[in-house]
Design an enzyme around this catalytic site. Structure first.
Site, short mmCIF file in Angstrom:
data_model
loop_
_atom_site.label_atom_id
_atom_site.label_comp_id
_atom_site.label_asym_id
_atom_site.label_seq_id
_atom_site.Cartn_x
_atom_site.Cartn_y
_atom_site.Cartn_z
N PRO B 21 8.41 3.85 1.06
CA PRO B 21 9.28 2.76 0.59
C PRO B 21 8.73 1.35 0.77
O PRO B 21 9.31 0.41 0.23
CB PRO B 21 10.55 2.95 1.41
CG PRO B 21 10.11 3.65 2.65
CD PRO B 21 8.95 4.53 2.25
N ASP B 44 1.05 0.32 -7.88
CA ASP B 44 2.21 -0.17 -8.64
C ASP B 44 2.64 -1.54 -8.16
O ASP B 44 2.41 -1.93 -7.02
CB ASP B 44 3.39 0.79 -8.45
CG ASP B 44 3.28 2.00 -9.35
OD1 ASP B 44 2.47 1.96 -10.30
OD2 ASP B 44 4.01 2.97 -9.11
N LYS B 65 4.67 -1.74 -13.65
CA LYS B 65 5.63 -2.65 -14.26
C LYS B 65 6.26 -3.59 -13.25
O LYS B 65 6.42 -3.27 -12.08
CB LYS B 65 6.74 -1.86 -14.95
CG LYS B 65 6.31 -1.23 -16.24
CD LYS B 65 7.45 -0.57 -16.94
CE LYS B 65 7.82 0.76 -16.31
NZ LYS B 65 8.70 1.55 -17.20
N GLY B 97 7.11 5.16 -3.11
CA GLY B 97 7.89 6.35 -2.78
C GLY B 97 7.05 7.60 -2.88
O GLY B 97 5.96 7.68 -2.32
N ASP B 98 7.56 8.59 -3.60
CA ASP B 98 6.85 9.84 -3.87
C ASP B 98 6.35 9.82 -5.32
O ASP B 98 7.06 9.35 -6.21
CB ASP B 98 7.79 11.04 -3.67
CG ASP B 98 7.10 12.35 -3.93
OD1 ASP B 98 6.58 12.94 -2.97
OD2 ASP B 98 7.06 12.80 -5.10
N THR B 126 10.31 9.17 0.04
CA THR B 126 11.01 8.54 -1.08
C THR B 126 12.07 7.54 -0.59
O THR B 126 12.78 7.80 0.39
CB THR B 126 11.68 9.59 -1.98
OG1 THR B 126 12.40 8.90 -3.01
CG2 THR B 126 12.67 10.46 -1.22
N ALA B 127 12.17 6.42 -1.29
CA ALA B 127 13.21 5.44 -0.98
C ALA B 127 14.60 6.02 -1.20
O ALA B 127 15.58 5.54 -0.61
CB ALA B 127 13.04 4.19 -1.84
N MET B 177 16.36 2.07 -8.77
CA MET B 177 16.20 1.03 -9.79
C MET B 177 17.57 0.74 -10.41
O MET B 177 17.75 0.74 -11.62
CB MET B 177 15.20 1.49 -10.86
CG MET B 177 13.82 1.76 -10.27
SD MET B 177 12.71 2.70 -11.37
CE MET B 177 13.38 4.36 -11.23
#
Lengths: 267, 267
Positions: B21, B44, B65, B97-98, B126-127, B177
């Site tokens: 995270p 990312d 992005k 995350g993953d 993962t977050a 998101m």
């Protein structure tokens, strides 16, 4: 990230630590740090003892359940953590996967809070995502699954109402501790209109040398434990995955042996 | 765990690595190992640059992005990975995350497979689980939630049919998101019979110094972005959590600052 742990010589402290799916290389840096500084490690039966051995000087005890039989009951685990922390010890409660995914981590945190013991939660890599991932199955994939749901295979009354309402495509179902429930879950989804040809997989002992992956269809899953359990044995925890993403393993399953090249943590 | 990475001097290799995270201490040992041996790191926009800096000698490029605008399109990312690997480089594709949770990791793996480039997937924290966990919210908790579902907040046509079928208790909904979608998701669940008093939380920038957690009810969430987005700002990624487990944060939220004491990885 500037906070510091309290001084263990003055005040005890408990870390509820996620151990990941089993491979020592999938421990987080924080988990390794807490293990190396621990005075006492209480680890679940599903955590490979090799991970607890990474704690340099700590006392280590295996607690938790194996095949449904508790080695040490939950109240005793709570009492051991609290007593050690009150004596000023640094305690690591090492739990398979992530502490808050189907592992009673919340109950242990509440017990520590109620006892006035300082604690932290160190998130871990969950087998719900890593077990399929290492077998070449992304739990989400554009055009196949934009979501996933994680249930426990233990209790039909808990997973039933959730599975019954899910649309038969567009998401991935992951069931942990699911070897015994694979037939019932398969039959339940077929009865709700899921296609018999929906791909399914069962991964055992993910991320370890013993890992294996069975792949087939929802119909085969529903046809009874023989197809799955006989092929895999029931010694190790099983992760059940259902959904179109499972078909990607035929292309991406190069890691189907289910473990990473070593980074040398456990060796 | 006896396999070894191929010799980078002879054959290139790509590792699709989960960065967790955001806190460097939540990188796995395998992720740190791959970063330290990398020749090229493509990360990312959601990955803190400090993590990419852990790669000792590698070239580092931010791709992916930010606020919906691609810095580098997916085809270019794929081409960069493939070209570098064919030149014999060790490439780390570092994903928040993953790699297989809503991150196009499966598409990148398919592109590498199609190009004949050797690769591996290194699962991450993962977050979806860590963001609530660090805010004192277990995604599962006995008696409150025996399951959780993870959706993306990007596309109502994707998350809609899934949320619509979920029973209004017994599980936790996590939307990644999701800052922009919190109002629409809140209204959708209310329309399906979820109670207005169902606890809800939005966590931004989990596990970092900037992290914050808004807690309220489903009714407040549905009342519009003012309650959530104005309080938190929209710069950082947001994780939305809905379900009875959110109420536990009132007791367990001692880590509500949302980051761990440092293990020293990033310092």
């Amino acid at each position: 990230v500037t906070a510091r742990l309290p001084d263990a010589r003055r005040t005890g402290f408990v870390s509820l630590v996620g151990a990941g799916p089993g491979d020592p290389d999938l421990l987080t840096a924080a988990a390794l740090d807490r293990l190396r500084r621990a005075d006492l490690v209480l680890y679940d039966a599903l955590v490979p003892p090799a991970l607890a051995l990474l704690a340099g000087h700590a006392q280590r005890f295996c607690v938790g359940k194996r095949a449904g039989r508790p080695l040490v009951n939950q109240e005793t685990v709570n009492a051991l953590m609290i007593r050690a922390a009150r004596r000023g010890q640094r305690v690591v409660r090492l739990k398979a996967g992530d502490p808050f995914v189907l592992g009673r981590g919340g109950e242990e945190a509440l017990a520590l809070q109620a006892a006035g013991v300082a604690f932290e939660v160190v998130p871990g890599v969950t087998a719900a995502i890593a077990a399929p991932g290492l077998a070449g199955i992304p739990v989400t994939h554009r055009g196949l699954a934009s979501a996933f749901v994680v249930v426990s295979g233990h209790d039909p009354e808990a997973y039933g109402p959730i599975l019954d309402g899910l649309p038969p495509n567009g998401l991935t179902i992951v069931a942990l501790m699911a070897l015994g429930a694979s037939r019932a879950i398969g039959q339940r989804l077929l009865a709700k209109g899921w296609k018999g040809l929906t791909p399914a997989a069962v991964i055992t002992a993910a991320s370890t040398d013993r890992s294996s992956c069975w792949r087939g269809t929802l119909s085969e899953l529903a046809a009874g434990p023989a197809a799955v359990a006989d092929a895999l044995g029931q010694v190790d925890p099983g992760t059940l995955v259902i959904g179109e993403v499972v078909a990607l393993a035929a292309v991406l399953g190069g890691q189907a042996a289910g473990h990473l090249p070593s980074a040398g943590v456990g060796s």
